[in-house]
Design a protein around this motif. Structure first.
Motif, PDB file in Angstrom:
ATOM      1  N   LEU A  13      -0.988   8.068  -2.042  1.00  0.00           N
ATOM      2  CA  LEU A  13      -0.749   9.482  -2.363  1.00  0.00           C
ATOM      3  C   LEU A  13      -1.546  10.449  -1.480  1.00  0.00           C
ATOM      4  O   LEU A  13      -0.992  11.466  -1.031  1.00  0.00           O
ATOM      5  CB  LEU A  13      -1.040   9.739  -3.843  1.00  0.00           C
ATOM      6  N   PRO A  14      -2.836  10.187  -1.202  1.00  0.00           N
ATOM      7  CA  PRO A  14      -3.581  11.129  -0.358  1.00  0.00           C
ATOM      8  C   PRO A  14      -3.010  11.309   1.057  1.00  0.00           C
ATOM      9  O   PRO A  14      -3.363  12.274   1.748  1.00  0.00           O
ATOM     10  CB  PRO A  14      -4.983  10.500  -0.297  1.00  0.00           C
TER      11      PRO A  14
ATOM     12  N   ILE B 239       7.116  18.728  -2.511  1.00  0.00           N
ATOM     13  CA  ILE B 239       6.353  17.595  -2.002  1.00  0.00           C
ATOM     14  C   ILE B 239       5.411  17.021  -3.052  1.00  0.00           C
ATOM     15  O   ILE B 239       5.071  15.830  -3.028  1.00  0.00           O
ATOM     16  CB  ILE B 239       5.588  17.987  -0.720  1.00  0.00           C
ATOM     17  N   SER B 240       5.010  17.828  -4.010  1.00  0.00           N
ATOM     18  CA  SER B 240       4.123  17.333  -5.069  1.00  0.00           C
ATOM     19  C   SER B 240       4.790  16.279  -5.945  1.00  0.00           C
ATOM     20  O   SER B 240       4.121  15.539  -6.670  1.00  0.00           O
ATOM     21  CB  SER B 240       3.656  18.501  -5.946  1.00  0.00           C
ATOM     22  N   HIS B 241       6.115  16.191  -5.883  1.00  0.00           N
ATOM     23  CA  HIS B 241       6.867  15.210  -6.675  1.00  0.00           C
ATOM     24  C   HIS B 241       6.669  13.786  -6.144  1.00  0.00           C
ATOM     25  O   HIS B 241       6.769  12.819  -6.907  1.00  0.00           O
ATOM     26  CB  HIS B 241       8.356  15.564  -6.651  1.00  0.00           C
ATOM     27  N   TYR B 242       6.376  13.629  -4.852  1.00  0.00           N
ATOM     28  CA  TYR B 242       6.339  12.325  -4.205  1.00  0.00           C
ATOM     29  C   TYR B 242       4.944  11.719  -4.306  1.00  0.00           C
ATOM     30  O   TYR B 242       3.983  12.236  -3.727  1.00  0.00           O
ATOM     31  CB  TYR B 242       6.801  12.458  -2.748  1.00  0.00           C
ATOM     32  N   LYS B 243       4.835  10.627  -5.059  1.00  0.00           N
ATOM     33  CA  LYS B 243       3.541  10.039  -5.407  1.00  0.00           C
ATOM     34  C   LYS B 243       3.135   8.869  -4.512  1.00  0.00           C
ATOM     35  O   LYS B 243       2.126   8.211  -4.760  1.00  0.00           O
ATOM     36  CB  LYS B 243       3.558   9.579  -6.871  1.00  0.00           C
ATOM     37  N   SER B 244       3.913   8.578  -3.478  1.00  0.00           N
ATOM     38  CA  SER B 244       3.556   7.530  -2.521  1.00  0.00           C
ATOM     39  C   SER B 244       4.237   7.854  -1.195  1.00  0.00           C
ATOM     40  O   SER B 244       5.194   8.635  -1.138  1.00  0.00           O
ATOM     41  CB  SER B 244       4.005   6.146  -3.010  1.00  0.00           C
TER      42      SER B 244
ATOM     43  N   PHE C   8       0.927  13.157   6.163  1.00  0.00           N
ATOM     44  CA  PHE C   8       2.066  12.559   6.852  1.00  0.00           C
ATOM     45  C   PHE C   8       3.136  13.615   7.098  1.00  0.00           C
ATOM     46  O   PHE C   8       3.685  13.740   8.200  1.00  0.00           O
ATOM     47  CB  PHE C   8       2.643  11.410   6.011  1.00  0.00           C
ATOM     48  N   SER C   9       3.453  14.382   6.062  1.00  0.00           N
ATOM     49  CA  SER C   9       4.452  15.438   6.174  1.00  0.00           C
ATOM     50  C   SER C   9       4.053  16.464   7.230  1.00  0.00           C
ATOM     51  O   SER C   9       4.885  16.901   8.038  1.00  0.00           O
ATOM     52  CB  SER C   9       4.644  16.128   4.822  1.00  0.00           C
ATOM     53  N   ASN C  10       2.780  16.821   7.256  1.00  0.00           N
ATOM     54  CA  ASN C  10       2.304  17.807   8.228  1.00  0.00           C
ATOM     55  C   ASN C  10       2.316  17.252   9.650  1.00  0.00           C
ATOM     56  O   ASN C  10       2.707  17.947  10.596  1.00  0.00           O
ATOM     57  CB  ASN C  10       0.893  18.272   7.869  1.00  0.00           C
ATOM     58  N   ALA C  11       1.889  15.994   9.802  1.00  0.00           N
ATOM     59  CA  ALA C  11       1.810  15.391  11.126  1.00  0.00           C
ATOM     60  C   ALA C  11       3.178  15.307  11.787  1.00  0.00           C
ATOM     61  O   ALA C  11       3.313  15.508  12.995  1.00  0.00           O
ATOM     62  CB  ALA C  11       1.182  13.998  11.034  1.00  0.00           C
ATOM     63  N   TYR C  12       4.216  15.010  10.985  1.00  0.00           N
ATOM     64  CA  TYR C  12       5.565  14.866  11.530  1.00  0.00           C
ATOM     65  C   TYR C  12       6.420  16.123  11.344  1.00  0.00           C
ATOM     66  O   TYR C  12       7.611  16.115  11.645  1.00  0.00           O
ATOM     67  CB  TYR C  12       6.261  13.645  10.918  1.00  0.00           C
TER      68      TYR C  12
ATOM     69  N   PHE D 239       0.827  -1.207   0.000  1.00  0.00           N
ATOM     70  CA  PHE D 239       0.000   0.000   0.000  1.00  0.00           C
ATOM     71  C   PHE D 239       0.863   1.261   0.000  1.00  0.00           C
ATOM     72  O   PHE D 239       0.643   2.176  -0.805  1.00  0.00           O
ATOM     73  CB  PHE D 239      -0.920   0.004   1.213  1.00  0.00           C
ATOM     74  N   THR D 240       1.840   1.337   0.896  1.00  0.00           N
ATOM     75  CA  THR D 240       2.649   2.550   1.007  1.00  0.00           C
ATOM     76  C   THR D 240       3.527   2.776  -0.218  1.00  0.00           C
ATOM     77  O   THR D 240       3.933   3.910  -0.476  1.00  0.00           O
ATOM     78  CB  THR D 240       3.536   2.509   2.268  1.00  0.00           C
TER      79      THR D 240
END
Length: 260
Positions: free
Chosen positions: A32-33, A53-58, A38-42, A25-26
């Motif tokens: 992607l959603p 960050i838009s470059h990272y699709k998973s 994830f970035s915000n939480a950590y 899954f990851t």
């Protein structure tokens, strides 16, 4: 609750079936959603990423991200040991062959980590560091010192998550997890870099097979949760320069050899 869910994505479980499903899954665009949350939480620093960050699709793509050039300063002094990772110093001290290392309530011996008593004996009376990488950390590992690769081998076939749950439930996780050990001969003695996988699949990826080790060079990364252990041969001129439980970054000095 959100952080607990995200942590399960990158540290996985002790069950091979659920770990395989989470890994699938990851690694897929289905995750992607979750990338921005994830970035915000950590509170990941998006400014130091190699790409927007838009470059990272998973989630895995985000987790294994590289940093842009110049994001980390590597101490160039030839007599310093630098941190191989971004992480937390969860253990450091002197090594004895029969010593046990207390890691989150569990005891581990160096011969279990290194695979044999003969391998462990080389580091008697030396120095160790245990560096824990949380889901928020940059997950590449870099050489902490310049030298020549003299040994590289893999151990372990069963993995458990390197977190508090895994250390409570796993049967000696550090000695059974898949781990990749690199031994580097330096001007000050041998240094072992132990990369410990944190799940039921091999999550340790090497970038090259060169025997030339240059301090600060990126030579691999973890696909999911991880820990790095350093063992240094005994050298009376070596002094650790970092405190227990301190946060460290790649290239930051964590010890030094006092040159005569």
């Amino acid at each position: 609750m959100k952080k607990a869910l995200f942590k399960s994505f990158v540290e996985l479980t002790g069950n091979p079936v659920s770990s395989a499903l989470l890994k699938s899954f990851t690694s897929s665009r289905l995750s992607l959603p979750f990338v921005k949350p994830f970035s915000n939480a950590y509170r990941i620093n998006n400014e130091e990423m190699e790409y927007p960050i838009s470059h990272y699709k998973s989630l895995q793509a985000l987790f294994t991200r590289s940093l842009h050039e110049g994001a980390r300063h590597v101490d160039s002094s030839p007599n310093t040991l630098t941190s191989p990772v971004d992480g937390v110093v969860s253990g450091t001290g002197k090594i004895a062959v029969d010593q046990t290392f207390l890691i989150k309530g569990h005891q581990y011996r160096i011969n279990e980590i290194m695979g044999t008593s003969d391998k462990a004996a080389a580091y008697k009376d030396g120095t160790y560091y245990i560096l824990y990488l949380s889901p928020s950390h940059y997950h590449h590992f870099h050489y902490p010192v310049t030298g020549e690769l003299v040994s590289r081998y893999a151990l372990g076939g069963v993995s458990y998550p390197v977190n508090s749950l895994g250390l409570r439930l796993g049967q000696s996780p550090f000695s059974t997890n898949h781990r990749l050990i690199s031994e580097v001969m330096t001007d000050f003695g041998k240094v072992a870099i132990v990369k410990v996988g944190a799940l039921n699949v091999n999550s340790i990826q090497l970038l090259n097979s060169s025997k030339e080790c240059i301090k600060g060079n990126d030579f691999g990364y973890f696909s999911f949760g991880s820990t790095v252990i350093l063992f240094l041969e005994n050298n009376p001129d070596f002094t650790p320069t970092v405190e227990l439980n301190s946060e460290v970054h790649v290239g930051q000095p964590i010890g030094k050899w006092n040159q005569q």
